[in-house]
Design an enzyme around this catalytic site. Structure first.
Site, PDB file in Angstrom:
ATOM      1  N   PHE A  20       0.765   2.077  -7.331  1.00  0.00           N
ATOM      2  CA  PHE A  20      -0.676   1.845  -6.820  1.00  0.00           C
ATOM      3  C   PHE A  20      -0.658   2.323  -5.380  1.00  0.00           C
ATOM      4  O   PHE A  20       0.340   2.053  -4.635  1.00  0.00           O
ATOM      5  CB  PHE A  20      -0.979   0.267  -6.728  1.00  0.00           C
ATOM      6  CG  PHE A  20      -1.052  -0.340  -7.926  1.00  0.00           C
ATOM      7  CD1 PHE A  20      -2.159  -0.386  -8.601  1.00  0.00           C
ATOM      8  CD2 PHE A  20       0.265  -1.061  -8.759  1.00  0.00           C
ATOM      9  CE1 PHE A  20      -2.183  -1.167 -10.106  1.00  0.00           C
ATOM     10  CE2 PHE A  20       0.277  -1.645  -9.740  1.00  0.00           C
ATOM     11  CZ  PHE A  20      -0.977  -1.685 -10.676  1.00  0.00           C
ATOM     12  N   ASP A  21      -1.805   2.941  -4.912  1.00  0.00           N
ATOM     13  CA  ASP A  21      -2.413   2.910  -3.573  1.00  0.00           C
ATOM     14  C   ASP A  21      -2.809   1.715  -3.153  1.00  0.00           C
ATOM     15  O   ASP A  21      -3.046   0.899  -4.085  1.00  0.00           O
ATOM     16  CB  ASP A  21      -3.497   4.082  -3.451  1.00  0.00           C
ATOM     17  CG  ASP A  21      -3.851   4.366  -2.028  1.00  0.00           C
ATOM     18  OD1 ASP A  21      -3.149   4.097  -1.234  1.00  0.00           O
ATOM     19  OD2 ASP A  21      -4.798   4.486  -1.874  1.00  0.00           O
ATOM     20  N   GLY A  22      -2.827   1.596  -1.927  1.00  0.00           N
ATOM     21  CA  GLY A  22      -3.289   0.134  -1.431  1.00  0.00           C
ATOM     22  C   GLY A  22      -4.671   0.222  -0.776  1.00  0.00           C
ATOM     23  O   GLY A  22      -5.518  -0.530  -1.832  1.00  0.00           O
TER      24      GLY A  22
ATOM     25  N   PHE B 144      -2.196   5.455  -9.329  1.00  0.00           N
ATOM     26  CA  PHE B 144      -3.617   5.043  -9.121  1.00  0.00           C
ATOM     27  C   PHE B 144      -3.886   5.305  -7.785  1.00  0.00           C
ATOM     28  O   PHE B 144      -3.210   4.773  -6.685  1.00  0.00           O
ATOM     29  CB  PHE B 144      -3.859   3.693  -9.363  1.00  0.00           C
ATOM     30  CG  PHE B 144      -3.808   3.251 -10.894  1.00  0.00           C
ATOM     31  CD1 PHE B 144      -4.816   3.652 -11.736  1.00  0.00           C
ATOM     32  CD2 PHE B 144      -2.832   2.455 -11.266  1.00  0.00           C
ATOM     33  CE1 PHE B 144      -4.650   3.021 -13.053  1.00  0.00           C
ATOM     34  CE2 PHE B 144      -2.738   2.156 -12.571  1.00  0.00           C
ATOM     35  CZ  PHE B 144      -3.708   2.420 -13.491  1.00  0.00           C
TER      36      PHE B 144
END
Length: 269
Positions: free
Chosen positions: A111-113, A228
């Site tokens: 995941f991106d943040g 993502f």
């Protein structure tokens, strides 16, 4: 799908009476008459998909909450945006430019943040005032958790399944592994991201702060089943390295520049 089934197999062995498993629903706006063809294809490839939703030309978005959907994936960006507007974790999925072998026994999700797990609060500061103000803002608000982003609930669902393995003493052998892969710098803005996850009672197995460096090469080493991100620049970089990447159309980045995506056909999923 093989990794998902591997997780389910272990969960069934550990918890024979539990129904907390990965459940895949195939959703399509095709008519019911194509159902036999879909069933034959699924059986041919030996896929474990038991539930279909065929809406006969209508959008499937209105059914997502009824299915208790934790994640909706589609190649149709419009449907994905509709799902996010309904408060459902969703992303537009893209095939990689080349094949990269991934684990069949461990599910890996990256995941991106900002604007993915977290809100786009910090990205708004960058867009409006630049990086220097962003660093000052993050330092001043280090102990204030960020608001949740569109995929926070999906990470939460993964974490719930992970804890079922942890409670059996299988943390190191857990068949689910999660990654935070962010352009944030660890020194200047990383603490707030980690403290936010902690305040939610969540964690990722690995946290990778790249300080603006490209994400593609690192993702090639991780080999996640899916990554993502809210910015197409990073999605494209991941695709070029062989990673299945998904664009999350959320936050201020979408207002500044619409992602250049391929035209979707009416029946694309």
């Amino acid at each position: 799908l093989q990794a998902l089934e591997a997780v389910n197999t272990q969960l069934r062995e550990l918890y024979p009476d539990s129904e907390e498993l990965f459940d895949i629903v195939l959703m399509t706006n095709n008519h019911a008459q194509v159902g036999v063809r879909l069933i034959n294809s699924i059986n041919h490839y030996d896929l474990f998909i038991e539930r279909f939703c065929m809406t006969g030309g209508n959008s499937p978005i209105c059914y997502l909450k009824a299915y208790h959907t934790n994640l909706y994936l589609s190649s149709d960006a419009e449907k994905v945006s509709g799902a996010i507007e309904e408060g459902i974790a969703a992303a537009t999925i893209f095939s990689p430019s080349k094949d990269l072998e991934v684990s069949e026994n461990q599910l890996r999700v990256a995941f991106d943040g900002d604007a993915v797990l977290f809100s786009d609060e910090s990205e708004q500061i960058v867009k409006a005032h630049g990086l220097d103000m962003f660093f000052e803002h993050e330092k001043a608000h280090e102990n204030k958790p960020l608001a949740q982003g569109p995929l926070k609930g999906f990470l939460e669902a993964l974490g719930k399944l992970q804890k079922k393995f942890y409670s059996k003493g299988l943390r190191m052998e857990c068949p689910i592994r999660t990654y935070l892969v962010t352009a944030r710098s660890a020194a200047s803005s990383g603490a707030r991201a980690l403290k936010t996850l902690r305040s939610w009672g969540l964690e990722t197995d690995e946290a990778l702060f790249l300080a603006g460096a490209p994400k593609g090469p690192l993702l090639k080493k991780i080999r996640p089943h899916i990554f993502f991100d809210d910015q197409m620049f990073h999605v494209e970089g991941a695709k070029e390295m062989g990673t299945v990447a998904a664009h999350v159309p959320y936050g201020i980045a979408q207002k500044h520049k619409r992602p250049a995506q391929e035209k979707q056909t009416p029946n694309s999923k």
